[in-house]
Write a protein that holds these residues in place. Structure first.
Motif, PDB file in Angstrom:
ATOM      1  N   SER A  17      -8.110 -11.438 -25.014  1.00 16.27           N
ATOM      2  CA  SER A  17      -9.058 -12.259 -25.754  1.00 16.27           C
ATOM      3  C   SER A  17      -9.212 -13.631 -25.098  1.00 16.27           C
ATOM      4  N   VAL A  63     -21.656  -6.153 -26.964  1.00 14.17           N
ATOM      5  CA  VAL A  63     -20.540  -6.981 -27.443  1.00 14.17           C
ATOM      6  C   VAL A  63     -20.330  -6.907 -28.949  1.00 14.17           C
ATOM      7  N   ASP A  65     -19.093  -6.040 -32.467  1.00 12.84           N
ATOM      8  CA  ASP A  65     -17.776  -5.633 -32.974  1.00 12.84           C
ATOM      9  C   ASP A  65     -16.629  -6.100 -32.090  1.00 12.84           C
ATOM     10  N   ARG A  66     -16.935  -6.809 -30.994  1.00 18.03           N
ATOM     11  CA  ARG A  66     -15.874  -7.374 -30.150  1.00 18.03           C
ATOM     12  C   ARG A  66     -15.968  -8.894 -30.067  1.00 18.03           C
ATOM     13  N   ASN A  83     -12.943 -10.668 -28.087  1.00 14.02           N
ATOM     14  CA  ASN A  83     -11.768  -9.794 -28.218  1.00 14.02           C
ATOM     15  C   ASN A  83     -12.012  -8.486 -27.484  1.00 14.02           C
ATOM     16  N   ASN A  84     -10.936  -7.792 -27.204  1.00 13.34           N
ATOM     17  CA  ASN A  84     -11.020  -6.497 -26.528  1.00 13.34           C
ATOM     18  C   ASN A  84     -11.927  -6.588 -25.293  1.00 13.34           C
ATOM     19  N   LYS A  86     -13.527  -6.388 -21.659  1.00 12.13           N
ATOM     20  CA  LYS A  86     -13.645  -5.307 -20.693  1.00 12.13           C
ATOM     21  C   LYS A  86     -14.027  -5.878 -19.328  1.00 12.13           C
ATOM     22  N   ASP A  89     -17.374  -7.367 -18.859  1.00 10.91           N
ATOM     23  CA  ASP A  89     -17.678  -8.669 -19.461  1.00 10.91           C
ATOM     24  C   ASP A  89     -17.530  -9.813 -18.451  1.00 10.91           C
TER      25      ASP A  89
END
Length: 115
Positions: A17, A63, A65-66, A83-84, A86, A89
């Protein structure tokens, strides 16, 4: 001339994060919307998330829900909680304020996500 000052970028492993922040160099400006864009070298800058003056938020599908965009109205500051994360990103992230028909941009902050 108002400047937007960003902070919070850096490197992180996939699944980690980061939290980005953006604040104007002075107060007293009208802000109609605040948002975050990102750009990968050789590609167009794309909208990541935006919050409108009435509090409505919009997110890129990639993006949802993250990432979460939020603001401090009193300080005209905008945040992006990511968050989470990848590897896809990875990009330079720019904050953007829409103010009285003008676009204000931050200097950009690098986010690098390693697999």
């Amino acid at each position: 001339q108002v400047q937007l000052l960003e902070s919070g970028g850096g490197g992180v492993q996939a699944g980690g994060s980061l939290r980005l922040s953006c604040a104007p160099s002075r107060t007293g400006i009208r802000i109609d919307a605040m948002g975050w864009y990102r750009q990968v070298l050789g590609k167009q800058r794309e909208l990541v998330a935006q919050i409108i003056i009435d509090g409505t938020t919009n997110y890129a599908d990639s993006v949802k829900d993250r990432f979460t965009i939020s603001r401090n109205k009193a300080r005209n500051t905008v945040y992006l909680q990511m968050n989470n994360l990848k590897p896809e990103d990875t990009a330079v992230y720019y904050c953007n304020y829409k103010s009285s028909g003008r676009d204000l941009w931050g200097q950009g902050t690098q986010v690098t996500v390693s697999s």
